[in-house]
Motif scaffolding. Structure first.
Motif, short mmCIF file in Angstrom:
data_model
loop_
_atom_site.label_atom_id
_atom_site.label_comp_id
_atom_site.label_asym_id
_atom_site.label_seq_id
_atom_site.Cartn_x
_atom_site.Cartn_y
_atom_site.Cartn_z
N LEU A 254 0.83 -1.21 0.00
CA LEU A 254 0.00 0.00 0.00
C LEU A 254 0.86 1.25 0.00
N VAL A 255 1.91 1.25 0.82
CA VAL A 255 2.81 2.41 0.88
C VAL A 255 3.46 2.65 -0.48
N LEU A 256 3.95 1.58 -1.11
CA LEU A 256 4.61 1.71 -2.40
C LEU A 256 3.64 2.18 -3.49
N LEU A 257 2.40 1.70 -3.44
CA LEU A 257 1.41 2.11 -4.44
C LEU A 257 1.07 3.59 -4.31
N VAL A 258 0.89 4.06 -3.07
CA VAL A 258 0.64 5.48 -2.85
C VAL A 258 1.84 6.30 -3.33
N GLY B 173 4.90 -2.61 -5.58
CA GLY B 173 3.78 -2.37 -4.69
C GLY B 173 2.59 -3.25 -5.04
N ALA B 174 2.31 -3.38 -6.35
CA ALA B 174 1.21 -4.23 -6.79
C ALA B 174 1.46 -5.69 -6.41
N LEU B 175 2.70 -6.15 -6.63
CA LEU B 175 3.03 -7.54 -6.28
C LEU B 175 2.94 -7.76 -4.77
N ALA B 176 3.49 -6.83 -3.99
CA ALA B 176 3.48 -6.98 -2.53
C ALA B 176 2.07 -6.96 -1.97
N PHE B 177 1.17 -6.22 -2.63
CA PHE B 177 -0.20 -6.14 -2.14
C PHE B 177 -1.06 -7.30 -2.63
#
Length: 460
Positions: free
Chosen positions: A193-197, A227-231
């Motif tokens: 979420l942090v990376l996507l933001v 970010g997409a992969l981590a989420f």
């Protein structure tokens, strides 16, 4: 502006959940939208131009209002149906197609009339007053829409406010799981979420500060990708999210269902937007190097390449009723009742792929024709038009519009119908958020392709 809308849609979901409710959030957003358009109109008056007020209206009020409306309006409409009644349940699914059709009626008017009216004037309005008159007309139309919406208040089903917002439930449950249980899956979701933001913030910064070069764009791409992969990966099986006690099990179950919905939403949105963004970024550029002249409107008159977006909107407006009334029931019969979300989406993806292939074939044809001794008004200075009619670009635009009929309403209905009632507004906001992530990913692709697709396509 679109990036601002996607971020503010999350705030709008909180407002609808615990502050105002969907009905009042939409009503307030409509008033703010009208105000933003009227502020922009006033600041565009000849002799009284004011860039500060213009940007306040266009980049301040309008994104805030758009987020409030987009994050709630389709859900509010779907709320009016009783899904316990099979007839109304079927009608609810059709509603999302009709809703998507209706917003494209407005888009057709925007592309087909207001873009030309704003830059050239008309209907007794001089060119100097074009932008002011266009913004004023949009503001007045929104005021009328707000009045019509308010007049039906007593006939609406309005859900009560929630004790806790979906956003607070999501963040609270995942954060608690990361701290209390030490769950690596929960930690991955938080990091994602942090990376996507961050990817959206970097993408917006790149747009505002183009002199930053490719470093910021690559950073936005990497944040969006990882970010997409981590989420998404932990959400493939969200069974790791456990309630500490039975009293909170309902909240945790809702969050778990919401997380399980994210992989198909992410993959579906990213897959379609990969094709749709080809239209957004390249179709108009391609049209600008075709013959844009329209002799009926004068010897020097040329259409803009973006004008052909109208074919995308017209496809949605014209084909949606046929699809809902004729094509879908026929396919439902052929598939023996299995023409579900997946089948509709796959059909839409095939049509979108056909649109891109057709545009590629037209580009091959364009490059094989001689360049006319006439400069294009919407291409870079000095770039001429090829001797092939730009009207041919209506076809790939039209096909992409048909593809939207089977992808966008399908994703909207899936987000609504598969989300717990407490999470529906956040699910809709998440859809817009994912679209912004897709744009961040695609922006780097456009940059990487620039040596092969320069401003003058004849040199690519």
């Amino acid at each position: 502006m679109w990036t601002l809308c996607t971020v503010l849609a999350v705030l709008a979901s909180w407002t609808a959940d615990v502050a105002l409710g969907r009905y009042l959030t939409i009503l307030a957003a409509g008033v703010v939208y009208a105000a933003g358009a009227l502020v922009a109109a006033a600041s565009a008056l000849p002799g009284r131009e004011n860039s500060n007020w213009y940007f306040f209206g266009v980049l301040g009020l309008l994104p805030l209002a758009t987020a409030g409306i987009k994050a709630n309006i389709s859900n509010f409409g779907a709320d009016q149906y009783d899904v316990n009644d099979p007839v109304q349940k079927a009608a609810q699914e059709k509603f999302f197609s009709i809703f998507y059709c209706s917003i494209n009626v407005g888009a057709t008017l925007a592309y087909g009339f207001f873009t030309t009216f704003a830059s050239n004037g008309g209907l007794g309005v001089s060119k100097d007053f074009g932008y002011a008159a266009a913004y004023a007309a949009m503001g007045l139309c929104m005021m009328l829409a707000v009045c019509v919406y308010r007049a039906g208040r007593h006939g609406y089903k309005v859900h009560p406010l929630q004790d806790k917002s979906a956003l607070a439930s999501l963040l609270g449950c995942v954060w608690e799981s990361a701290l209390r249980d030490g769950s690596p899956h929960a930690a991955s979701v938080c990091i994602g979420l942090v990376l996507l933001v961050l990817s959206i913030m970097l993408s917006a910064a790149k747009s505002l500060l183009p002199q930053t070069g490719t470093t910021m764009m690559v950073s936005a791409f990497l944040c969006a990708l990882f970010g997409a992969l981590a989420f998404v990966v932990p959400c493939l099986d969200p069974s790791w999210l456990r309630s500490p006690d039975k009293a909170e099990s309902s909240e945790h179950d809702d969050v778990k269902t919401f997380l399980g919905l994210m992989p198909p939403l992410f993959t579906g949105s990213l897959a379609f937007n990969a094709l749709y963004n080809c239209m957004q970024f390249w179709y108009a550029q391609q049209a600008c190097q075709m013959d844009l002249r329209l002799p009926l409107l004068g010897p020097g008159f040329q259409l803009s390449g973006s004008f052909f977006n109208i074919a995308d909107c017209l496809a949605i407006v014209l084909v949606t009723p046929v699809a809902v009334v004729v094509i879908n029931p026929m396919l439902e019969s052929v598939c023996r009742g299995h023409f579900d979300h997946r089948a509709k989406f796959l059909l839409g993806m095939m049509i979108a792929g056909a649109s891109v292939l057709l545009a590629a074939r037209l580009e091959v044809l364009r490059k094989s024709t001689p360049v006319l001794p006439v400069a294009s008004n919407c291409a870079p200075p000095g770039v001429g038009m090829s001797d092939v009619q730009a009207a041919w670009m209506m076809l790939p635009f039209f096909f992409m519009g048909v593809a939207e009929i089977y992808t966008q309403p399908t994703l909207l209905h899936m987000a609504y119908s598969r989300s717990p009632p407490s999470m529906r507004t956040l699910a809709m906001a998440a859809s817009f958020f994912i679209a912004a992530v897709s744009s961040a990913l695609f922006a780097l692709l456009v940059s990487a392709m620039s040596p092969y697709m320069p401003n003058d396509l004849n040199r690519g």
